[in-house]
Design an enzyme around this catalytic site. Structure first.
Site, mmCIF file in Angstrom:
data_model
loop_
_atom_site.group_PDB
_atom_site.id
_atom_site.type_symbol
_atom_site.label_atom_id
_atom_site.label_comp_id
_atom_site.label_asym_id
_atom_site.label_seq_id
_atom_site.Cartn_x
_atom_site.Cartn_y
_atom_site.Cartn_z
ATOM 1 N N GLY A 55 -45.349 12.790 9.358
ATOM 2 C CA GLY A 55 -46.413 12.194 8.495
ATOM 3 C C GLY A 55 -47.214 13.559 7.964
ATOM 4 N N HIS A 185 -45.390 4.063 15.644
ATOM 5 C CA HIS A 185 -45.709 3.283 14.368
ATOM 6 C C HIS A 185 -44.802 2.358 14.020
ATOM 7 C CE1 HIS A 185 -48.386 6.865 12.899
ATOM 8 N NE2 HIS A 185 -48.128 7.202 13.925
ATOM 9 N N HIS A 212 -38.150 25.843 1.615
ATOM 10 C CA HIS A 212 -38.518 27.284 1.381
ATOM 11 C C HIS A 212 -38.706 27.618 -0.135
ATOM 12 C CE1 HIS A 212 -35.653 27.638 5.039
ATOM 13 N NE2 HIS A 212 -36.887 27.294 5.677
ATOM 14 N N GLU A 320 -54.443 -0.312 27.910
ATOM 15 C CA GLU A 320 -54.899 1.212 27.403
ATOM 16 C C GLU A 320 -55.243 0.850 25.975
ATOM 17 O OE1 GLU A 320 -52.187 5.150 27.291
ATOM 18 O OE2 GLU A 320 -50.954 3.078 27.263
HETATM 19 C C1 LIG Z 1 -53.392 8.221 8.940
HETATM 20 C C2 LIG Z 1 -52.512 9.063 9.420
HETATM 21 N N1 LIG Z 1 -52.093 10.190 8.773
HETATM 22 C C3 LIG Z 1 -51.242 11.082 9.184
HETATM 23 C C4 LIG Z 1 -50.605 10.822 10.503
HETATM 24 C C5 LIG Z 1 -49.882 12.031 10.976
HETATM 25 O O1 LIG Z 1 -48.342 11.633 11.111
HETATM 26 P P1 LIG Z 1 -47.504 12.313 12.204
HETATM 27 O O2 LIG Z 1 -47.910 12.247 13.665
HETATM 28 O O3 LIG Z 1 -46.116 11.882 11.694
HETATM 29 O O4 LIG Z 1 -47.707 13.840 11.999
HETATM 30 C C6 LIG Z 1 -50.822 9.859 11.313
HETATM 31 C C7 LIG Z 1 -50.436 9.817 12.744
HETATM 32 O O5 LIG Z 1 -50.575 9.019 13.439
HETATM 33 C C8 LIG Z 1 -51.998 8.884 10.857
HETATM 34 O O6 LIG Z 1 -52.342 7.963 11.636
#
Ligand SMILES: Cc1ncc(COP(=O)(O)O)c(C=O)c1O
Length: 391
Positions: A55, A185, A212, A320
């Protein structure tokens, strides 16, 4: 123990992965990645998707390619005070001017009043909003203001797979959107992410950035070949790219996980509704749940006393918990070092969530019975403390 997250990748997925490996397949990015991108686009309701390694790299690629469309040397990017660090760290690394907005207590997303005012005042070029904890962080007012002021809207949907705004899924409204497939997730590819868009040029720019900057990754390969006949077209670099590629293994998991995604979202939402129905006074329940695809169960206390009781109860029940995502990012050292603006200057809602907010896990490892028991216990403890105070 009630954990923050559990793996959505099960034995059957691992078996399928093992079977795939026995066919001695190509492992680096190839047909399976393309199939997953296609399936994801169909599920989400967009024309193009580009799978990347996380992400975070999805956020980097999206905001970098969107920023290249802004004429200003240091594009002005607006984001939320309460989001994950890597929603804004790509902008920090690229030297953008960052403004963080206070949040709306009902969506935990950017407060529309502040965002609309900034857009109408011509203060930002890009609004990179986050749909936090699976809430719909969009509003029609924000959409209209972005359109009216030609602000580029980007959506971070890393916690909100399948959430909806109006008739369509979030992640289909902005110029582009991002998703995370990390552990915990709504679905997982171990590590992985996606950039989705209806804009063919943006998708192409992300493909170049992913690999790249190589022209052969582009759907406009023929165009680049014609433009640079003097350079070996197998090693023709037409943009400053990095390496954000996925492997075929992650994409195979993605294809399988996508099949169960809608059921997992329904389970998460049923849990969230049961949770909010019984949460006692002293904790926020007035969230805008319409269109949500819940990521985690928020416990935001009205004050420090309730917050202390919540902490004690969570410890006692072995549940938790963690801060709400990264708390108010304005308090995080990496943000302070860089120097960002905030709008307004004080961010009371984000500060409240930072000080008095937690979340506990949601997912297939959590049942309504677990929620009912924990919430009933918490209600008894809070009522007991009220009685003691009254005596
Ligand atoms: C709102 C949000 N953006 C970006 C990310 C980044 O994702 P990743 O952990 O796959 O790098 C996360 C991770 O949980 C997130 O909660």
């Amino acid at each position: 123990m009630w954990q923050l997250a559990s793996d959505t990748i099960g034995e059957a997925d691992l078996g399928a992965l093992a079977d795939f490996l026995r066919t001695n397949p190509k492992l680096t990015q190839g047909d399976v990645v393309r199939q997953f991108e296609q399936a994801w686009s169909e599920w989400l309701g967009v024309k193009h998707s580009v799978m990347v390694s996380s992400g975070t790299t999805a956020n980097f690629a999206l905001v970098a390619t969107a920023a290249a469309r802004v004429a200003r040397p240091r594009p002005r990017v607006g984001a939320s005070t309460v989001t994950w660090s890597t929603n804004i760290s790509p902008s920090i690394l690229m030297g953008h001017q960052v403004t963080l907005f206070d949040i709306d207590r009902r969506t935990l997303g950017i407060d529309a009043d502040h965002a609309v005012a900034a857009m109408d005042a011509g203060e930002i070029d890009i609004l990179f909003l986050t749909h936090l904890l699976g809430f719909d962080g969009l509003s029609d007012r924000m959409l209209e203001a972005a359109e009216r002021n030609r602000v580029i809207l980007l959506e971070d949907c890393c916690e909100s797979h399948g959430a909806r705004h109006g008739g369509a899924r979030v992640g289909t409204y902005g110029l582009g959107s991002t998703f995370s497939f990390y552990f915990g997730h709504h679905m997982s590819t171990i590590e992985g992410g996606m950039v989705s868009t209806n804009d063919a040029d943006l998708a192409d720019d992300v493909r170049l950035m992913r690999a790249h900057g190589l022209a052969r990754e582009s759907t406009r390969f023929a165009y680049w070949q014609r433009l640079h006949p003097d350079i070996d077209d197998r090693f023709l670099f037409v943009s400053a790219g990095l390496n954000f590629r996925s492997t075929e293994l992650n994409a195979l998991l993605g294809l399988r996980q996508l099949e169960g995604l809608d059921d997992r979202i329904a389970h998460r939402n049923a849990n969230m509704r049961a949770f909010l129905d019984h949460l006692p006074a002293g904790l926020w329940t007035d969230f805008q749940t319409e269109g949500m695809s819940n990521f985690a169960l928020p416990l935001i206390a009205d004050n420090a006393a309730v917050c202390a009781t919540v902490k004690r109860v969570l410890n006692h029940l072995d549940i938790e918990s963690r801060p709400v995502v990264a708390g108010n990012l304005l308090h995080q050292p990496f943000v302070k070092q860089y120097g960002v603006n905030s709008r307004p200057e004080a961010t009371p809602v984000a500060d409240h969530v930072h000080r008095h907010g937690f979340y506990v896990g949601n997912g297939h490892h959590v049942t309504i019975e677990m929620i009912d028991r924990a919430v009933a216990y918490l209600a008894r403890e809070l009522a007991g403390e009220d009685r003691e105070r009254a005596m």
